[in-house]
Every structure is written in structure tokens, then in C-alpha cells.
Design a protein around this motif. Structure first.
Motif, PDB file in Angstrom:
ATOM      1  N   LEU A  81     -35.635 -24.637 -35.295  1.00 42.65           N
ATOM      2  CA  LEU A  81     -35.863 -26.019 -34.909  1.00 42.65           C
ATOM      3  C   LEU A  81     -36.223 -26.146 -33.428  1.00 42.65           C
ATOM      4  CD1 LEU A  81     -35.932 -28.896 -35.959  1.00 42.65           C
ATOM      5  CD2 LEU A  81     -33.465 -29.034 -35.572  1.00 42.65           C
ATOM      6  N   ALA A  82     -35.758 -25.226 -32.603  1.00 40.54           N
ATOM      7  CA  ALA A  82     -36.026 -25.271 -31.160  1.00 40.54           C
ATOM      8  C   ALA A  82     -37.516 -25.231 -30.842  1.00 40.54           C
ATOM      9  CB  ALA A  82     -35.302 -24.132 -30.454  1.00 40.54           C
ATOM     10  N   ALA A  83     -38.308 -24.671 -31.733  1.00 39.14           N
ATOM     11  CA  ALA A  83     -39.757 -24.642 -31.521  1.00 39.14           C
ATOM     12  C   ALA A  83     -40.375 -26.036 -31.646  1.00 39.14           C
ATOM     13  CB  ALA A  83     -40.417 -23.686 -32.515  1.00 39.14           C
ATOM     14  N   VAL A  84     -39.642 -26.945 -32.309  1.00 39.09           N
ATOM     15  CA  VAL A  84     -40.134 -28.303 -32.546  1.00 39.09           C
ATOM     16  C   VAL A  84     -39.397 -29.320 -31.665  1.00 39.09           C
ATOM     17  CG1 VAL A  84     -40.342 -30.104 -34.320  1.00 39.09           C
ATOM     18  CG2 VAL A  84     -40.760 -27.715 -34.910  1.00 39.09           C
ATOM     19  N   LEU A  85     -38.105 -29.114 -31.487  1.00 39.87           N
ATOM     20  CA  LEU A  85     -37.273 -30.075 -30.774  1.00 39.87           C
ATOM     21  C   LEU A  85     -36.043 -29.366 -30.240  1.00 39.87           C
ATOM     22  CD1 LEU A  85     -36.651 -33.190 -30.265  1.00 39.87           C
ATOM     23  CD2 LEU A  85     -35.303 -33.055 -32.373  1.00 39.87           C
ATOM     24  N   GLU A  86     -35.702 -29.626 -28.987  1.00 39.02           N
ATOM     25  CA  GLU A  86     -34.463 -29.082 -28.443  1.00 39.02           C
ATOM     26  C   GLU A  86     -33.292 -29.868 -29.028  1.00 39.02           C
ATOM     27  OE1 GLU A  86     -32.239 -28.512 -24.178  1.00 39.02           O
ATOM     28  OE2 GLU A  86     -34.437 -28.505 -24.234  1.00 39.02           O
ATOM     29  N   VAL A  87     -32.330 -29.143 -29.578  1.00 35.96           N
ATOM     30  CA  VAL A  87     -31.191 -29.762 -30.245  1.00 35.96           C
ATOM     31  C   VAL A  87     -29.912 -29.122 -29.725  1.00 35.96           C
ATOM     32  CG1 VAL A  87     -30.052 -30.120 -32.488  1.00 35.96           C
ATOM     33  CG2 VAL A  87     -32.542 -30.224 -32.326  1.00 35.96           C
ATOM     34  N   ASP A  88     -28.951 -29.944 -29.362  1.00 40.72           N
ATOM     35  CA  ASP A  88     -27.639 -29.453 -28.955  1.00 40.72           C
ATOM     36  C   ASP A  88     -27.003 -28.756 -30.157  1.00 40.72           C
ATOM     37  OD1 ASP A  88     -24.594 -29.720 -28.767  1.00 40.72           O
ATOM     38  OD2 ASP A  88     -25.219 -30.346 -26.755  1.00 40.72           O
ATOM     39  N   GLU A 146     -35.033 -43.435 -42.249  1.00 39.00           N
ATOM     40  CA  GLU A 146     -35.388 -44.588 -41.415  1.00 39.00           C
ATOM     41  C   GLU A 146     -34.550 -45.805 -41.782  1.00 39.00           C
ATOM     42  OE1 GLU A 146     -39.603 -44.952 -42.004  1.00 39.00           O
ATOM     43  OE2 GLU A 146     -40.056 -43.313 -40.610  1.00 39.00           O
ATOM     44  N   LYS A 147     -34.410 -46.056 -43.080  1.00 42.43           N
ATOM     45  CA  LYS A 147     -33.622 -47.208 -43.530  1.00 42.43           C
ATOM     46  C   LYS A 147     -32.144 -47.054 -43.167  1.00 42.43           C
ATOM     47  CE  LYS A 147     -36.740 -48.348 -47.316  1.00 42.43           C
ATOM     48  NZ  LYS A 147     -36.935 -48.320 -48.768  1.00 42.43           N
ATOM     49  N   ALA A 148     -31.690 -45.793 -43.020  1.00 40.40           N
ATOM     50  CA  ALA A 148     -30.297 -45.530 -42.641  1.00 40.40           C
ATOM     51  C   ALA A 148     -30.091 -45.590 -41.126  1.00 40.40           C
ATOM     52  CB  ALA A 148     -29.865 -44.164 -43.176  1.00 40.40           C
ATOM     53  N   GLY A 149     -31.167 -45.835 -40.377  1.00 40.43           N
ATOM     54  CA  GLY A 149     -31.025 -46.003 -38.939  1.00 40.43           C
ATOM     55  C   GLY A 149     -31.437 -44.821 -38.087  1.00 40.43           C
ATOM     56  N   LEU A 150     -31.976 -43.777 -38.678  1.00 33.41           N
ATOM     57  CA  LEU A 150     -32.452 -42.647 -37.894  1.00 33.41           C
ATOM     58  C   LEU A 150     -33.887 -42.905 -37.438  1.00 33.41           C
ATOM     59  CD1 LEU A 150     -30.158 -41.461 -39.904  1.00 33.41           C
ATOM     60  CD2 LEU A 150     -30.995 -39.278 -39.067  1.00 33.41           C
ATOM     61  N   THR A 151     -34.276 -42.258 -36.361  1.00 30.10           N
ATOM     62  CA  THR A 151     -35.585 -42.449 -35.759  1.00 30.10           C
ATOM     63  C   THR A 151     -36.346 -41.134 -35.749  1.00 30.10           C
ATOM     64  OG1 THR A 151     -34.676 -44.153 -34.314  1.00 30.10           O
ATOM     65  CG2 THR A 151     -36.769 -43.185 -33.646  1.00 30.10           C
ATOM     66  N   ARG A 152     -37.620 -41.198 -36.053  1.00 32.52           N
ATOM     67  CA  ARG A 152     -38.456 -40.001 -35.991  1.00 32.52           C
ATOM     68  C   ARG A 152     -38.636 -39.625 -34.521  1.00 32.52           C
ATOM     69  NH1 ARG A 152     -44.112 -39.084 -39.141  1.00 32.52           N
ATOM     70  NH2 ARG A 152     -42.776 -39.965 -40.770  1.00 32.52           N
ATOM     71  N   VAL A 153     -38.289 -38.382 -34.202  1.00 34.72           N
ATOM     72  CA  VAL A 153     -38.354 -37.929 -32.813  1.00 34.72           C
ATOM     73  C   VAL A 153     -39.288 -36.745 -32.602  1.00 34.72           C
ATOM     74  CG1 VAL A 153     -36.079 -38.836 -32.187  1.00 34.72           C
ATOM     75  CG2 VAL A 153     -36.273 -36.504 -33.103  1.00 34.72           C
ATOM     76  N   ALA A 154     -39.742 -36.117 -33.688  1.00 35.79           N
ATOM     77  CA  ALA A 154     -40.615 -34.952 -33.533  1.00 35.79           C
ATOM     78  C   ALA A 154     -41.340 -34.666 -34.836  1.00 35.79           C
ATOM     79  CB  ALA A 154     -39.812 -33.725 -33.110  1.00 35.79           C
ATOM     80  N   GLU A 155     -42.413 -33.916 -34.707  1.00 35.62           N
ATOM     81  CA  GLU A 155     -43.156 -33.383 -35.843  1.00 35.62           C
ATOM     82  C   GLU A 155     -43.533 -31.951 -35.494  1.00 35.62           C
ATOM     83  OE1 GLU A 155     -46.522 -35.878 -36.688  1.00 35.62           O
ATOM     84  OE2 GLU A 155     -45.308 -37.701 -36.633  1.00 35.62           O
ATOM     85  N   GLY A 156     -43.543 -31.100 -36.492  1.00 38.68           N
ATOM     86  CA  GLY A 156     -43.918 -29.715 -36.223  1.00 38.68           C
ATOM     87  C   GLY A 156     -43.810 -28.869 -37.464  1.00 38.68           C
ATOM     88  N   GLU A 157     -44.053 -27.594 -37.274  1.00 33.96           N
ATOM     89  CA  GLU A 157     -44.034 -26.652 -38.393  1.00 33.96           C
ATOM     90  C   GLU A 157     -42.690 -25.948 -38.485  1.00 33.96           C
ATOM     91  OE1 GLU A 157     -47.370 -24.005 -38.276  1.00 33.96           O
ATOM     92  OE2 GLU A 157     -48.785 -25.619 -38.675  1.00 33.96           O
ATOM     93  N   LEU A 158     -42.100 -26.018 -39.685  1.00 33.68           N
ATOM     94  CA  LEU A 158     -40.847 -25.345 -40.007  1.00 33.68           C
ATOM     95  C   LEU A 158     -40.991 -24.716 -41.384  1.00 33.68           C
ATOM     96  CD1 LEU A 158     -38.399 -28.194 -38.916  1.00 33.68           C
ATOM     97  CD2 LEU A 158     -38.860 -26.077 -37.663  1.00 33.68           C
ATOM     98  N   GLU A 159     -40.147 -23.772 -41.674  1.00 35.73           N
ATOM     99  CA  GLU A 159     -40.168 -23.123 -42.986  1.00 35.73           C
ATOM    100  C   GLU A 159     -39.816 -24.150 -44.057  1.00 35.73           C
ATOM    101  OE1 GLU A 159     -41.137 -20.127 -45.351  1.00 35.73           O
ATOM    102  OE2 GLU A 159     -41.144 -19.947 -43.174  1.00 35.73           O
ATOM    103  N   VAL A 171     -38.952 -34.777 -37.922  1.00 39.35           N
ATOM    104  CA  VAL A 171     -37.555 -34.633 -37.550  1.00 39.35           C
ATOM    105  C   VAL A 171     -37.019 -36.004 -37.152  1.00 39.35           C
ATOM    106  CG1 VAL A 171     -35.895 -33.451 -36.066  1.00 39.35           C
ATOM    107  CG2 VAL A 171     -38.008 -32.282 -36.730  1.00 39.35           C
ATOM    108  N   TYR A 172     -35.882 -36.345 -37.755  1.00 41.53           N
ATOM    109  CA  TYR A 172     -35.230 -37.631 -37.490  1.00 41.53           C
ATOM    110  C   TYR A 172     -33.910 -37.389 -36.770  1.00 41.53           C
ATOM    111  CZ  TYR A 172     -38.634 -40.197 -40.119  1.00 41.53           C
ATOM    112  OH  TYR A 172     -39.804 -40.781 -40.506  1.00 41.53           O
ATOM    113  N   ARG A 173     -33.522 -38.390 -35.991  1.00 42.17           N
ATOM    114  CA  ARG A 173     -32.319 -38.244 -35.167  1.00 42.17           C
ATOM    115  C   ARG A 173     -31.642 -39.606 -34.989  1.00 42.17           C
ATOM    116  NH1 ARG A 173     -31.463 -34.819 -29.972  1.00 42.17           N
ATOM    117  NH2 ARG A 173     -29.658 -35.862 -29.062  1.00 42.17           N
TER     118      ARG A 173
END
Length: 177
Positions: A81-88, A146-159, A171-173
Motif C-alpha cells: 500500500l505504501a506505493a500508493v499511499l503512506e499509511v501509519d 462513501e456512504k459510511a463516511g469514508l473519503t477517497r484519498v488515493a488511486e493506484g495499482e495493487l494486487e 483507497v478510502y480513509r
């Protein structure tokens, strides 16, 4: 009322039926023999894995499954996921399914996701966020987020979970309130 409990081995026949449903099989891509379900879900049900498989019920009737885990417990997912978005690493991910096709498209998915996310803040006090990657092709899933309140924060390639899908993901957050 939406409630959940840890999935037990006695729930495997029900989970297997859900995994066989076309709307679930399309995105979950699991082997569905009784042996495969026991192999894939048994360690978590027995507490041998750090993730949680939660049997979700609506008014006492089982309706779905939520998987919940910390990225720190699965460093290979965090690294990908780090290739798409930095995540704690303390962030939590969820995956979900509504098993009964008659309940799909009725707003239950977003309600389940929102309830589990709300509980996550107490259950995982160090989690700064819930971060969920989803196949870009799975519109129903990302609309539920989205309806549950998460926001799209990234797009990218993942397995992809299903080899028939391409690598495009969204990717939603949602951050801890």
C-alpha cells in the motif's frame, strides 16, 4: 440493530454458503470446499491470527462478515500500500460482505461499515485511521464506503483479490474523530 461477534468454526457452513453466492464470489475469490473455508478462516476463528473475522447480525440474524486488522500485523500489505499511499502502521483495514443477496442494495453495507468503524476507535485505541483499498471496478463496495463516511484519498495499482481483475484500486480513509 447491528451486532457482531468473532466468527466461530460452527459458522463455517454459513460462511461457505455466502462465499458461493455470485455477488460475493465475484469479489472474494475464495475456494469454497469445507476444507478450504476451515483452512482460510480457522486460524482467525481460533485466535491464532491477529486479524478478526466478525460475524455480523441484523436483529439477531447473521447477515454478513467483516474482516478487521491492523496494518502493523500484516507488513506485506502495508508495504504494498505504501506505493500508493503512506499509511501509519497502527491504522486498521476492513473488508466486508453481505451474504444474503436479498439484502444487497438496501443500505445495509454502509450501516455495517459505519458501525464497525465507530467501534474501531474504542477497540483499537492507537489506530489513527481506517484505510480501505478496493478494486476500482467494485463500484458497489466503494460506494458503500462513501456512504459510511469514508473519503477517497488515493488511486493506484495493487494486487487484486481476484486474478480476473486488473490492478487498479481506489483507497478510502476515515481519520479518528
Amino acid at each position: 440493530m447491528i451486532t457482531w461477534r468473532r466468527l466461530a468454526e460452527t459458522d463455517f457452513p454459513l460462511l461457505r454458503r455466502w462465499l458461493l453466492e455470485p455477488h460475493v464470489a465475484r469479489w472474494w475469490n475464495h475456494e469454497t470446499t469445507p476444507e478450504a473455508v476451515a483452512r482460510d478462516f480457522g486460524p482467525t476463528a481460533r485466535g491464532e491470527e491477529p486479524a478478526e473475522d466478525l460475524l455480523v447480525s441484523l436483529d439477531g440474524t447473521p447477515v454478513g462478515l467483516v474482516q478487521r486488522c491492523r496494518y502493523a500485523d500484516y507488513p506485506e500489505y502495508l508495504a504494498e500500500l505504501a506505493a500508493v499511499l503512506e499509511v501509519d502502521a497502527e491504522s486498521v483495514s476492513v473488508d466486508y460482505l453481505i451474504g444474503d443477496p436479498a439484502l444487497v442494495g438496501r443500505g445495509l453495507g454502509p450501516r455495517v461499515i459505519a458501525a464497525v468503524v465507530a467501534a474501531t476507535w474504542a477497540d483499537y485505541p492507537d489506530a489513527p485511521a481506517v484505510v480501505v483499498p478496493v478494486s476500482a471496478a467494485n463500484r458497489a463496495s466503494w460506494r458503500a464506503l462513501e456512504k459510511a463516511g469514508l473519503t477517497r484519498v488515493a488511486e493506484g495499482e495493487l494486487e487484486p483479490d481476484n486474478p480476473v481483475d486488473d490492478r487498479d484500486h481506489v483507497v478510502y480513509r476515515v481519520d479518528r474523530p
